[in-house]
Write a protein that holds these residues in place. Structure first.
Motif, mmCIF file in Angstrom:
data_model
loop_
_atom_site.group_PDB
_atom_site.id
_atom_site.type_symbol
_atom_site.label_atom_id
_atom_site.label_comp_id
_atom_site.label_asym_id
_atom_site.label_seq_id
_atom_site.Cartn_x
_atom_site.Cartn_y
_atom_site.Cartn_z
ATOM 1 N N ALA A 4 -43.405 38.992 -17.272
ATOM 2 C CA ALA A 4 -44.500 38.215 -16.680
ATOM 3 C C ALA A 4 -45.164 38.993 -15.547
ATOM 4 N N ILE A 5 -44.353 39.645 -14.704
ATOM 5 C CA ILE A 5 -44.900 40.460 -13.610
ATOM 6 C C ILE A 5 -45.727 41.610 -14.175
ATOM 7 N N GLN A 6 -45.197 42.253 -15.220
ATOM 8 C CA GLN A 6 -45.908 43.370 -15.841
ATOM 9 C C GLN A 6 -47.245 42.910 -16.424
ATOM 10 N N GLU A 7 -47.258 41.745 -17.056
ATOM 11 C CA GLU A 7 -48.496 41.232 -17.638
ATOM 12 C C GLU A 7 -49.544 40.949 -16.560
ATOM 13 N N VAL A 8 -49.115 40.379 -15.439
ATOM 14 C CA VAL A 8 -50.053 40.081 -14.354
ATOM 15 C C VAL A 8 -50.564 41.374 -13.731
ATOM 16 N N LEU A 9 -49.678 42.353 -13.571
ATOM 17 C CA LEU A 9 -50.101 43.645 -13.014
ATOM 18 C C LEU A 9 -51.146 44.315 -13.897
ATOM 19 N N VAL A 10 -50.894 44.327 -15.191
ATOM 20 C CA VAL A 10 -51.842 44.929 -16.127
ATOM 21 C C VAL A 10 -53.164 44.179 -16.112
ATOM 22 N N ALA A 11 -53.097 42.850 -16.058
ATOM 23 C CA ALA A 11 -54.321 42.043 -16.033
ATOM 24 C C ALA A 11 -55.121 42.302 -14.764
ATOM 25 N N LEU A 12 -54.437 42.455 -13.622
ATOM 26 C CA LEU A 12 -55.133 42.755 -12.370
ATOM 27 C C LEU A 12 -55.743 44.149 -12.414
ATOM 28 N N TRP A 13 -55.020 45.103 -12.968
ATOM 29 C CA TRP A 13 -55.500 46.490 -13.012
ATOM 30 C C TRP A 13 -56.761 46.600 -13.864
ATOM 31 N N TYR A 14 -56.742 45.904 -15.008
ATOM 32 C CA TYR A 14 -57.876 45.982 -15.938
ATOM 33 C C TYR A 14 -58.888 44.846 -15.752
ATOM 34 N N ASP A 16 -58.575 41.720 -16.288
ATOM 35 C CA ASP A 16 -58.563 40.850 -17.461
ATOM 36 C C ASP A 16 -58.535 39.396 -16.989
ATOM 37 N N PHE A 17 -59.717 38.823 -16.863
ATOM 38 C CA PHE A 17 -59.851 37.479 -16.309
ATOM 39 C C PHE A 17 -59.160 36.445 -17.182
ATOM 40 N N ASN A 18 -59.287 36.560 -18.488
ATOM 41 C CA ASN A 18 -58.703 35.579 -19.407
ATOM 42 C C ASN A 18 -57.180 35.552 -19.319
ATOM 43 N N ALA A 19 -56.572 36.728 -19.185
ATOM 44 C CA ALA A 19 -55.107 36.788 -19.099
ATOM 45 C C ALA A 19 -54.598 36.124 -17.823
ATOM 46 N N LEU A 20 -55.394 36.182 -16.753
ATOM 47 C CA LEU A 20 -54.985 35.598 -15.481
ATOM 48 C C LEU A 20 -55.151 34.086 -15.440
ATOM 49 N N LEU A 21 -55.819 33.523 -16.455
ATOM 50 C CA LEU A 21 -56.002 32.076 -16.511
ATOM 51 C C LEU A 21 -54.808 31.367 -17.129
ATOM 52 N N THR A 22 -53.765 32.109 -17.489
ATOM 53 C CA THR A 22 -52.572 31.520 -18.098
ATOM 54 C C THR A 22 -51.923 30.520 -17.146
ATOM 55 N N PRO A 23 -51.625 29.309 -17.603
ATOM 56 C CA PRO A 23 -50.981 28.308 -16.726
ATOM 57 C C PRO A 23 -49.659 28.823 -16.161
ATOM 58 N N GLY A 24 -49.439 28.576 -14.870
ATOM 59 C CA GLY A 24 -48.193 28.975 -14.226
ATOM 60 C C GLY A 24 -48.194 30.375 -13.664
#
Length: 225
Positions: A4-14, A16-24
Motif C-alpha cells: 500500500a505504501i509503495q502504491e501511494v509513493l508511485v502514485a505521488l511520484w507520477y 496519478d490522481f485516480n490511484a490516490l482516490l482509493t478509499p482508505g
C-alpha cells in the motif's frame, strides 16, 4: 502494508490522481507526504523528490474531499519547517568540523560579512525563495546554521516561509478543480516543470559565476617575487 505504501509513493511520484482516490488511502498520503517534505527540506540527497508538485497535489486532493485541508495544510507546514530545522542543525554540526572551518577560512572576510548580512537581514525572503529550488531548499538552511547564531530568528524565518510556501502551492492546487480542464491541465504541467526550471537556472548561474571567476583569475597579472 508495504504494498500500500509503495502504491501511494508511485502514485505521488507520477501524479496519478485516480490511484490516490482509493478509499482508505488518506492516512498513508498524510504520512508519506509529510515524510517526503521533511526529507527534501532537510537533506540534500533527497532533492530529486518532486515536493513542489506533491504540495500542489495535496491541495487538489483536499479540494475534492480526499484529504482534509485542516489536517493537510498544517501538516505540510510542520514537515517543511521541521526539515529546515534539521538542515540548520546539520550546518551547526558541520561548522565544528576542522575541514569545513579550513574551507571557510579561505573565503575572504569581506565576502563572509556580506553573506552574514544577507542571511540576517533578508532571511525570510531568502528561505521563501529557496523553497522553490529543490537543492537550495536544504542548502540555504544549512548555511544559516553555519553563519546565523540566533536559532529563534531562524525558527521565525523557517515557519513563516514554510507557511507562505504551503499556502501558495497548496492553495493553487485547491483552486485547480474549479478551473476549466484545459487551463487546469496547463497550470498543473507548469507547476510540475517549475522546480526543474528553477534548478537548471540555479545550476547555470553557479557555473557561469565559477567560469567568470576563473577567467578573472587568469587575467590577473602574476605577482612579482
Amino acid at each position: 502494508m508495504f504494498e500500500a505504501i509503495q502504491e501511494v509513493l508511485v502514485a505521488l511520484w507520477y501524479q496519478d490522481f485516480n490511484a490516490l482516490l482509493t478509499p482508505g488511502s488518506a492516512t498513508l498520503i498524510y504520512v508519506i507526504v509529510a515524510v517526503l517534505i521533511a526529507l527534501e527540506s532537510g537533506f540534500l540527497p533527497a532533492a530529486p523528490f518532486p515536493c513542489d508538485s506533491v504540495v500542489v497535489l495535496v491541495g487538489t486532493l483536499s479540494a475534492v474531499g480526499v484529504l482534509s485541508p485542516y489536517i493537510a495544510f498544517p501538516l505540510l507546514i510542520f514537515a517543511a519547517a521541521f526539515g529546515s530545522w534539521m538542515a540548520f542543525l546539520q550546518g551547526r554540526w558541520l561548522n565544528r568540523l576542522p575541514l569545513v572551518q579550513s574551507w571557510l577560512a579561505k573565503v575572504p572576510e569581506k565576502n563572509m560579512k556580506t553573506v552574514d548580512k544577507l542571511l540576517c537581514h533578508h532571511g525570510l525572503v531568502a528561505l521563501f525563495c529557496a523553497r522553490f529550488i529543490p537543492a537550495v531548499r536544504s542548502v540555504l538552511p544549512m548555511m544559516m546554521g553555519m553563519r546565523v547564531g540566533e536559532a529563534p530568528k531562524f525558527q521565525y524565518f523557517s515557519w513563516l516561509s514554510a507557511t507562505l510556501w504551503v499556502f501558495l502551492l497548496a492553495g493553487l492546487g485547491f483552486m485547480l478543480p474549479a478551473l476549466p480542464e484545459p487551463i487546469s491541465r496547463a497550470v498543473t504541467m507548469g507547476l510540475m516543470a517549475a522546480p526543474v526550471i528553477t534548478l537548471c537556472i540555479a545550476i547555470s548561474t553557479a557555473i557561469i559565476w565559477r567560469v567568470k571567476k576563473a577567467i578573472q583569475t587568469l587575467k590577473q597579472p602574476p605577482t612579482s617575487a
